[in-house]
Enzyme design. Structure first.
Site, PDB file in Angstrom:
ATOM      1  N   SER A  41       0.968  -1.165   0.002  1.00 25.96           N
ATOM      2  CA  SER A  41      -0.069  -0.080  -0.187  1.00 25.96           C
ATOM      3  C   SER A  41       0.849   1.271   0.061  1.00 25.96           C
ATOM      4  CB  SER A  41      -0.976   0.014   1.111  1.00 25.96           C
ATOM      5  OG  SER A  41      -0.107   0.168   2.364  1.00 25.96           O
ATOM      6  N   HIS A 145      -3.057  -6.321   2.475  1.00 27.70           N
ATOM      7  CA  HIS A 145      -2.052  -7.194   2.981  1.00 27.70           C
ATOM      8  C   HIS A 145      -2.680  -8.547   3.247  1.00 27.70           C
ATOM      9  CE1 HIS A 145       0.190  -3.706   4.853  1.00 27.70           C
ATOM     10  NE2 HIS A 145       0.348  -3.875   3.753  1.00 27.70           N
ATOM     11  N   GLN A 153      -6.847  -1.628   6.829  1.00 31.00           N
ATOM     12  CA  GLN A 153      -5.505  -2.653   6.552  1.00 31.00           C
ATOM     13  C   GLN A 153      -5.160  -3.231   7.692  1.00 31.00           C
ATOM     14  OE1 GLN A 153      -2.360  -1.194   3.708  1.00 31.00           O
ATOM     15  NE2 GLN A 153      -1.461  -0.811   5.738  1.00 31.00           N
ATOM     16  N   GLU A 154      -4.853  -2.339   8.983  1.00 34.34           N
ATOM     17  CA  GLU A 154      -4.302  -3.007  10.172  1.00 34.34           C
ATOM     18  C   GLU A 154      -4.818  -2.812  11.382  1.00 34.34           C
ATOM     19  OE1 GLU A 154      -0.058  -1.574  10.058  1.00 34.34           O
ATOM     20  OE2 GLU A 154      -0.123  -1.858   7.746  1.00 34.34           O
ATOM     21  N   GLU A 196       1.713  -9.460   7.024  1.00 33.65           N
ATOM     22  CA  GLU A 196       2.415  -8.781   8.122  1.00 33.65           C
ATOM     23  C   GLU A 196       2.156 -10.007   9.384  1.00 33.65           C
ATOM     24  OE1 GLU A 196       1.646  -4.898   8.536  1.00 33.65           O
ATOM     25  OE2 GLU A 196       2.745  -4.543   6.885  1.00 33.65           O
ATOM     26  N   ASP A 231      -4.478   1.174  11.483  1.00 39.37           N
ATOM     27  CA  ASP A 231      -4.028   1.796  10.404  1.00 39.37           C
ATOM     28  C   ASP A 231      -5.127   1.572   9.087  1.00 39.37           C
ATOM     29  OD1 ASP A 231      -2.675   2.886   8.081  1.00 39.37           O
ATOM     30  OD2 ASP A 231      -1.111   1.344   7.947  1.00 39.37           O
ATOM     31  N   GLU A 272      -3.697   5.473  12.206  1.00 36.32           N
ATOM     32  CA  GLU A 272      -2.726   5.755  11.182  1.00 36.32           C
ATOM     33  C   GLU A 272      -3.488   5.989   9.695  1.00 36.32           C
ATOM     34  OE1 GLU A 272       0.597   3.236  10.960  1.00 36.32           O
ATOM     35  OE2 GLU A 272       0.679   3.467   8.751  1.00 36.32           O
ATOM     36  N   ASP A 297       1.243   8.548   7.443  1.00 35.21           N
ATOM     37  CA  ASP A 297       2.250   7.197   6.683  1.00 35.21           C
ATOM     38  C   ASP A 297       2.422   7.854   5.264  1.00 35.21           C
ATOM     39  OD1 ASP A 297       3.414   5.300   5.182  1.00 35.21           O
ATOM     40  OD2 ASP A 297       1.923   3.850   5.911  1.00 35.21           O
ATOM     41  N   LYS A 322       9.578   5.309   7.391  1.00 40.14           N
ATOM     42  CA  LYS A 322       9.826   4.097   6.553  1.00 40.14           C
ATOM     43  C   LYS A 322      11.059   4.759   5.613  1.00 40.14           C
ATOM     44  CE  LYS A 322       5.092   2.046   5.963  1.00 40.14           C
ATOM     45  NZ  LYS A 322       3.907   2.221   5.227  1.00 40.14           N
ATOM     46  N   HIS A 350       8.344  -1.281   9.643  1.00 37.16           N
ATOM     47  CA  HIS A 350       8.610  -2.294   8.330  1.00 37.16           C
ATOM     48  C   HIS A 350       7.824  -1.790   7.280  1.00 37.16           C
ATOM     49  CE1 HIS A 350       4.801  -4.883   9.446  1.00 37.16           C
ATOM     50  NE2 HIS A 350       4.770  -3.673   9.711  1.00 37.16           N
ATOM     51  N   ARG A 351       8.009  -2.814   6.115  1.00 38.34           N
ATOM     52  CA  ARG A 351       7.165  -2.847   5.093  1.00 38.34           C
ATOM     53  C   ARG A 351       6.536  -4.137   5.108  1.00 38.34           C
ATOM     54  NH1 ARG A 351       7.182   2.001   2.032  1.00 38.34           N
ATOM     55  NH2 ARG A 351       5.169   1.359   1.529  1.00 38.34           N
ATOM     56  N   SER A 352       5.122  -4.336   4.482  1.00 40.36           N
ATOM     57  CA  SER A 352       4.519  -5.474   3.997  1.00 40.36           C
ATOM     58  C   SER A 352       5.585  -6.582   3.347  1.00 40.36           C
ATOM     59  CB  SER A 352       3.433  -5.420   3.583  1.00 40.36           C
ATOM     60  OG  SER A 352       3.390  -4.650   2.395  1.00 40.36           O
ATOM     61  N   LYS A 373       6.240  -0.394  14.654  1.00 41.91           N
ATOM     62  CA  LYS A 373       5.615  -1.376  14.216  1.00 41.91           C
ATOM     63  C   LYS A 373       6.297  -2.396  13.387  1.00 41.91           C
ATOM     64  CE  LYS A 373       2.787   0.617  10.236  1.00 41.91           C
ATOM     65  NZ  LYS A 373       1.581   0.494   9.699  1.00 41.91           N
TER      66      LYS A 373
HETATM   67  P1  PGA Z   1       3.148  -1.115   3.027  1.00 38.74           P
HETATM   68  O1  PGA Z   1       1.933  -1.223   4.364  1.00 38.74           O
HETATM   69  O2  PGA Z   1       4.402  -1.766   3.516  1.00 38.74           O
HETATM   70  O3  PGA Z   1       2.157  -2.314   2.302  1.00 38.74           O
HETATM   71  O4  PGA Z   1       2.859  -0.025   2.360  1.00 38.74           O
HETATM   72  C1  PGA Z   1       2.413  -0.639   5.630  1.00 38.74           C
HETATM   73  C2  PGA Z   1       1.535   0.503   5.958  1.00 38.74           C
HETATM   74  O5  PGA Z   1       0.647   1.060   5.406  1.00 38.74           O
HETATM   75  O6  PGA Z   1       1.998   0.792   7.233  1.00 38.74           O
HETATM   76 ZN    ZN Z   2       0.385   2.638   7.036  1.00 38.69          ZN
END
Ligand code: PGA
Ligand code: ZN
Length: 403
Positions: A41, A145, A153-154, A196, A231, A272, A297, A322, A350-352, A373
């Site tokens: 994402s 994810h 997403q999270e 993740e 998130d 987020e 983000d 990131k 991190h990244r996914s 995270k």
């Molecule tokens: P991504 O997602 O690493 O797939 O971009 C992580 C996030 O959105 O925090």
């Molecule tokens: Zn994010």
């Protein structure tokens, strides 16, 4: 002085079974590697990536610029790569290529100095207080994810604890209880995990996800002592002027109200990307109205210019960090410094699509970022960061979440 004598690029696999670029930098007899993570994402304004073959070729060009330089001069190294790239969005060399070299360089410098990486990063950034960060563990996966219908997403758990060890212990316990609950409610196919490491049960609304988390927290016995963070990655379910999630379609002002309401009705301490990445004004409105942490983000993409715009307009009160979004360690440090100066909280991420490289654990400690995270307490590429932090805490580094 020990100078760089060799830089090399290699293809390695990431956690999604895709190739990513790994850089190796050698200085004297010290050698270090680092690999670029990759998001699913991605924010529109992130540094651009290039194909792995191009990245490997580009590292040959970078090598010519870096050989003979001092690896301890991180700024000089990153500046040389930026000049060679010559673009605003790093589309020439690729943000993935540059971050792999930039991280490998920082790591080899720490080896030349015979110091832990976090200590070297601490010196580079000007000596913030080194602490182990509060972990935000993503235990329910949706959005880009996972293969379920959950649009947000999270869903993360944030343990209240006196030490990093205690935080991870409580999170792991809650994760196990959550698995039992999902198994009982949705059957054995529902305990497979997403990118993740969080579960991805067949649910579709944020309320269902929050209810599951609350049950897990209660069953683990941490009610009132474990918080929740979300998130939404909202850009990914926004189209034609509406947020579309579950079976709902909501216009922006109502969606701001909805997000605020979620924080009132659940033990949520952090949101987020609650709104689409270009909407600074609605982020500002939610930041003023909701009494929680609002983390930028995709809106900021670790980019100093985007963060400055956010600060000016009052959008968010925290930033996700990131390094691969911006492409070099020097720029990452600049962004963190500016965030701290303006009282924005910082959460390293991190990244996914990731590798077992634990670089970001050292980055969080070295730069004094108070949160991290790295997904669920599951899957090697997720736990490598938490395990590195457990080891760093053993060396006597205090915990940011104490008290
Ligand atoms: P991504 O997602 O690493 O797939 O971009 C992580 C996030 O959105 O925090
Ligand atoms: Zn994010």
């Amino acid at each position: 002085m020990t100078m760089i004598n060799h830089v090399k690029g290699m293809k390695v696999l990431n956690s999604r079974g895709e190739f990513t670029i790994e850089a190796e930098v050698q200085a004297g007899d010290s050698k270090a590697r680092a690999s670029a993570p990759s998001g699913a994402s991605r924010g529109e304004h992130e540094a651009k990536t290039v194909s792995i073959d191009k990245a490997t070729e580009n590292i040959k060009k970078i090598e010519k610029e870096l050989v003979g330089r001092d690896p301890e001069d991180q700024e000089g190294i990153d500046e040389a790569m930026k000049e060679l790239d010559g673009t605003e969005d790093k589309s020439n060399l690729g943000g993935n290529t540059m971050i792999a070299v930039s991280m490998a360089n920082a790591r080899v410098a720490s080896r030349v100095k015979r110091e832990p990486l976090y200590k070297h990063l601490n010196q580079l950034s000007g000596g913030y207080k080194q602490e182990t960060p509060v972990p935000f563990l993503n235990v329910l996966n949706g959005g880009q994810h996972a293969g379920n219908d959950l649009d947000f997403q999270e869903f993360m758990i944030v343990p209240q604890a006196e030490t990093f060890h205690e935080a991870i212990d409580k999170a792991a316990h809650t994760y196990q209880e959550l698995r039992d609950i999902i198994y009982k409610e949705h059957g054995r196919n529902a305990i497979n995990v997403g990118d993740e490491g969080g579960f991805a049960p067949p649910i579709s609304t944020p309320e269902e996800a929050l209810e599951l988390l609350e049950k897990g927290i209660e069953k683990a016995g941490y009610e009132g002592r474990m918080d929740i963070a979300v998130d939404s990655a909202a850009t990914f379910f926004y189209s034609d002027e509406k947020y579309r999630f579950g079976d709902r379609e909501v216009e922006t002002p109502d969606f701001v109200d909805y997000m605020k309401k979620l924080t009132k009705e659940h033990p949520i301490i952090s949101l987020e990307d609650p709104l689409r990445e270009e909407d600074f004004d609605s982020h500002a409105r939610l930041t003023t109205r909701a009494n929680v942490q609002i983390v930028g983000d995709d809106i900021f993409v670790t980019n100093l210019k985007r963060l400055r715009e956010g600060i000016k307009r009052g959008a968010c009160n925290a930033i996700l960090i990131k390094p691969n979004q911006v492409g070099t360690i020097t720029e990452t440090i600049e962004t963190v410094k500016s965030a701290m100066k303006n009282k924005y909280a910082t959460m390293v991420s991190h990244r996914s699509g990731d590798t077992v490289d634990p670089f970001i654990a050292d980055l969080a400690v070295g730069l004094g970022c108070e949160q991290i995270k790295s997904g669920a307490p599951c899957r090697g590429e997720r736990v490598s960061k938490y395990n590195r932090l457990l080891r760093i805490e053993e060396k006597g580094i205090p915990y940011a979440g104490k008290g």
